[in-house]
Design a protein around this motif. Sequence first.
Motif, PDB file in Angstrom:
ATOM      1  N   THR A  75      -4.225  -3.887   9.793  1.00 54.29           N
ATOM      2  CA  THR A  75      -3.872  -4.296   8.382  1.00 54.29           C
ATOM      3  C   THR A  75      -4.304  -4.720   8.038  1.00 54.29           C
ATOM      4  O   THR A  75      -3.618  -5.050   7.017  1.00 54.29           O
ATOM      5  N   THR A  76      -5.594  -4.980   7.747  1.00 54.14           N
ATOM      6  CA  THR A  76      -6.386  -5.345   6.782  1.00 54.14           C
ATOM      7  C   THR A  76      -6.589  -4.339   5.613  1.00 54.14           C
ATOM      8  O   THR A  76      -6.357  -4.269   4.524  1.00 54.14           O
ATOM      9  N   GLN A  77      -6.898  -2.931   5.529  1.00 56.20           N
ATOM     10  CA  GLN A  77      -6.485  -1.445   4.977  1.00 56.20           C
ATOM     11  C   GLN A  77      -5.503  -1.784   4.712  1.00 56.20           C
ATOM     12  O   GLN A  77      -5.221  -1.268   3.456  1.00 56.20           O
ATOM     13  N   ALA A  78      -4.541  -2.130   5.522  1.00 61.88           N
ATOM     14  CA  ALA A  78      -3.657  -1.498   5.154  1.00 61.88           C
ATOM     15  C   ALA A  78      -2.546  -2.578   4.129  1.00 61.88           C
ATOM     16  O   ALA A  78      -1.967  -2.325   3.054  1.00 61.88           O
ATOM     17  N   ALA A  79      -2.905  -3.479   4.565  1.00 64.93           N
ATOM     18  CA  ALA A  79      -3.066  -4.999   3.231  1.00 64.93           C
ATOM     19  C   ALA A  79      -3.201  -4.709   1.915  1.00 64.93           C
ATOM     20  O   ALA A  79      -2.676  -4.759   0.841  1.00 64.93           O
ATOM     21  N   GLN A  80      -4.762  -3.583   2.034  1.00 63.41           N
ATOM     22  CA  GLN A  80      -5.352  -4.229   0.643  1.00 63.41           C
ATOM     23  C   GLN A  80      -4.568  -2.565   0.022  1.00 63.41           C
ATOM     24  O   GLN A  80      -4.401  -2.713  -0.738  1.00 63.41           O
ATOM     25  N   TRP A  81      -4.450  -1.439   0.954  1.00 67.15           N
ATOM     26  CA  TRP A  81      -3.687  -0.569  -0.331  1.00 67.15           C
ATOM     27  C   TRP A  81      -2.137  -1.218  -0.286  1.00 67.15           C
ATOM     28  O   TRP A  81      -1.827  -0.536  -1.668  1.00 67.15           O
ATOM     29  N   PHE A  82      -1.575  -1.476   0.188  1.00 70.08           N
ATOM     30  CA  PHE A  82      -0.423  -2.493  -0.150  1.00 70.08           C
ATOM     31  C   PHE A  82      -0.358  -2.717  -1.909  1.00 70.08           C
ATOM     32  O   PHE A  82       0.361  -2.855  -2.424  1.00 70.08           O
ATOM     33  N   ARG A  83      -1.477  -3.789  -1.574  1.00 70.29           N
ATOM     34  CA  ARG A  83      -1.782  -4.760  -2.536  1.00 70.29           C
ATOM     35  C   ARG A  83      -1.568  -4.182  -3.680  1.00 70.29           C
ATOM     36  O   ARG A  83      -1.143  -4.357  -4.762  1.00 70.29           O
ATOM     37  N   ARG A  84      -2.744  -3.037  -3.574  1.00 70.76           N
ATOM     38  CA  ARG A  84      -3.802  -1.730  -5.196  1.00 70.76           C
ATOM     39  C   ARG A  84      -1.617  -1.502  -4.986  1.00 70.76           C
ATOM     40  O   ARG A  84      -2.225  -1.063  -6.160  1.00 70.76           O
ATOM     41  N   ALA A  85      -1.220  -0.354  -4.281  1.00 66.68           N
ATOM     42  CA  ALA A  85       0.070   0.195  -4.883  1.00 66.68           C
ATOM     43  C   ALA A  85       1.094  -0.822  -5.764  1.00 66.68           C
ATOM     44  O   ALA A  85       1.602  -0.558  -6.600  1.00 66.68           O
ATOM     45  N   ALA A  86       1.050  -2.560  -5.014  1.00 68.14           N
ATOM     46  CA  ALA A  86       1.782  -3.097  -5.271  1.00 68.14           C
ATOM     47  C   ALA A  86       1.752  -3.900  -7.063  1.00 68.14           C
ATOM     48  O   ALA A  86       2.803  -3.513  -7.615  1.00 68.14           O
ATOM     49  N   ASP A  87      -0.006  -4.098  -7.161  1.00 66.52           N
ATOM     50  CA  ASP A  87      -0.107  -4.090  -8.555  1.00 66.52           C
ATOM     51  C   ASP A  87       0.063  -2.705  -9.338  1.00 66.52           C
ATOM     52  O   ASP A  87      -0.503  -2.803 -10.911  1.00 66.52           O
ATOM     53  N   ASN A  88       0.292  -1.640  -8.942  1.00 64.26           N
ATOM     54  CA  ASN A  88       0.585  -0.551  -9.782  1.00 64.26           C
ATOM     55  C   ASN A  88       1.743  -0.263  -9.687  1.00 64.26           C
ATOM     56  O   ASN A  88       1.995   0.540 -10.403  1.00 64.26           O
ATOM     57  N   GLY A  89       2.436  -1.132  -9.327  1.00 68.02           N
ATOM     58  CA  GLY A  89       4.153  -1.225  -9.733  1.00 68.02           C
ATOM     59  C   GLY A  89       5.353  -0.621  -8.899  1.00 68.02           C
ATOM     60  O   GLY A  89       5.849  -0.110  -9.143  1.00 68.02           O
ATOM     61  N   ASP A  90       4.644  -0.188  -7.503  1.00 66.88           N
ATOM     62  CA  ASP A  90       5.496  -0.013  -6.470  1.00 66.88           C
ATOM     63  C   ASP A  90       6.721  -1.205  -5.729  1.00 66.88           C
ATOM     64  O   ASP A  90       5.459  -1.725  -4.494  1.00 66.88           O
ATOM     65  N   LEU A  91       7.656  -0.500  -5.713  1.00 59.37           N
ATOM     66  CA  LEU A  91       8.396  -1.175  -5.234  1.00 59.37           C
ATOM     67  C   LEU A  91       8.458  -1.588  -4.074  1.00 59.37           C
ATOM     68  O   LEU A  91       8.500  -2.609  -2.795  1.00 59.37           O
ATOM     69  N   GLY A  92       7.979  -0.678  -3.024  1.00 56.97           N
ATOM     70  CA  GLY A  92       8.415  -0.618  -1.483  1.00 56.97           C
ATOM     71  C   GLY A  92       6.852  -1.571  -1.091  1.00 56.97           C
ATOM     72  O   GLY A  92       6.968  -2.021  -0.383  1.00 56.97           O
ATOM     73  N   ALA A  93       5.709  -0.887  -2.195  1.00 59.08           N
ATOM     74  CA  ALA A  93       4.864  -2.283  -1.937  1.00 59.08           C
ATOM     75  C   ALA A  93       4.751  -3.671  -1.468  1.00 59.08           C
ATOM     76  O   ALA A  93       3.946  -4.298  -0.993  1.00 59.08           O
ATOM     77  N   GLU A  94       5.545  -4.091  -3.147  1.00 58.60           N
ATOM     78  CA  GLU A  94       5.708  -4.877  -2.943  1.00 58.60           C
ATOM     79  C   GLU A  94       6.246  -6.281  -1.859  1.00 58.60           C
ATOM     80  O   GLU A  94       5.669  -6.220  -1.639  1.00 58.60           O
ATOM     81  N   VAL A  95       6.879  -5.195  -1.472  1.00 58.42           N
ATOM     82  CA  VAL A  95       7.651  -5.619  -0.448  1.00 58.42           C
ATOM     83  C   VAL A  95       6.320  -5.575   1.225  1.00 58.42           C
ATOM     84  O   VAL A  95       6.400  -6.853   2.085  1.00 58.42           O
ATOM     85  N   GLU A  96       6.333  -4.476   1.581  1.00 56.68           N
ATOM     86  CA  GLU A  96       5.565  -4.580   2.581  1.00 56.68           C
ATOM     87  C   GLU A  96       3.956  -5.762   1.829  1.00 56.68           C
ATOM     88  O   GLU A  96       3.804  -6.231   3.801  1.00 56.68           O
ATOM     89  N   PHE A  97       3.111  -5.949   0.913  1.00 53.18           N
ATOM     90  CA  PHE A  97       2.740  -7.064   0.805  1.00 53.18           C
ATOM     91  C   PHE A  97       2.953  -8.482   0.965  1.00 53.18           C
ATOM     92  O   PHE A  97       2.412  -9.196   1.433  1.00 53.18           O
TER      93      PHE A  97
END
Length: 348
Positions: free
Chosen positions: A229-251
Motif C-alpha cells: 500500500t505504500t508503493q500504491a500511495a506513492q504512485w497514486f501521488r505521482r499520478a495525481a500531481d501529474n494531473g490524473d483525476l482517478g489518482a487524485e481520488v485514490e490518493f
Amino acid sequence: MAERASLGALSVLVLLVASTASLRAAPKAPALTAPAAPASSKPERLDLTRELPSPYSAKADAGRPAVDGPNADAAYGAYQRGRYVTAFREATKRIEANPKDAAAMTLLGELYNQGLGVKQDPKRALEWYRLAAAQNDAHAMASLGLMAMDGRGQPKDEKAGRSWLEQAARKGEPTASYNLGLMQLATGKPEDLTAAVANFRKGAEAEIPAAQYALGVLYLQGKGVARDTTQAAQWFRRAADNGDLGAEVEFAIRLFNGDGVPKDEARAARYFLHAAQRGNAIAQNRIAKLYVAGRGVPKNLVEAAGWNLAAAAQGRSDESLDQATAGLKPEERKRAEALAAERASLSQ
C-alpha cells in the motif's frame, strides 16, 4: 471533528470512493449505515473504498512529438505554444531542407491526426507517421500503433498495432510501453501480467500519469507484484500531481484512511476538492460528504448541498446527502443552487 448529529443525518457515511479514470459508469453503491458511536469515542471512521473496477483501459496518446535540431524552436516551439499554422509551415520548411527529417514528419503527422492548423485527415497523418517511422522515429511508431488499434485512417488491425507498439517500446517510447502493457494485461496470462507490470513501470518512471496510476492499482491489489500500500500511495501521488483525476481520488482515499501514507484528513480533502473543481462527479460527491461531516474541512451544509447538486447533475445522486441537507433554509438552498450552477460549467 464531526458532530454525532451530523453523522446520524447520513444514512450512508461510508464513503465508497471510485477510481475515476474509468470510462464506465459507476454502479450504485449499496446503502451502508454507520454504527452508532459511544459518546466518548473518536469521530466515526469513514471507510473509503472504490466502487469501480480499477481502470487501466484508457489508452494514452503518444504525447507531444519531439522536434529536435537547430530549427526546433521555430517548429516545435510554435506547436507547444498552440500556433499550429506556424508549426505546420515551419515543419514543412524543415522537410524541404532535409527530406529525412523524421521529427518534422512526425510533427506533421500529429497536426493532421489532431486537426491542428490543418483540416483533420487521418490518412495524411498515417502517411507522415509512416515516413517518420521509416527513419526509426519511436514517437511515430507509437502513433501508428494506436491508429492501427483504433482503425483510424485504415482498417482496424490489433496485430499490426501491437507490432508498432513493440517496436516503439524497444526504442524507449514510454507511452508505447504503457499501451503495450494494456494489451498484455487484457490476455489474463501470468507471463503477460509480469510483462505488463514491467511496461507500466517504464511508462510510470517516464512520468506518464496513466501508467503511474495503473502501477499504483496493481500494487494496491497485489496483482503482478506483492501487495504494497505504500508503493500504491506513492504512485497514486505521482499520478495525481501529474494531473490524473482517478489518482487524485485514490490518493485522497489513502490520505484519509492513513493507508500506505500518514493519515491527513485535511490534505485528503484538498485532493478531493481539487478533483471536484475539475468537474469529477465522484469527487464532488465525496467532498460534499466531508462538508456534511466536518471532516478535513469545516462543516458547511450549504457547500455540501452545492457539491451534491453538482454531482447529481452529472448523474451521481445520493439520497443520504439529500437527507443531510434537506433542512436548509430557503435562502441557503438558493445559495447552494447558485453554487451548483457555477460548478456545472466545470463538467462541460
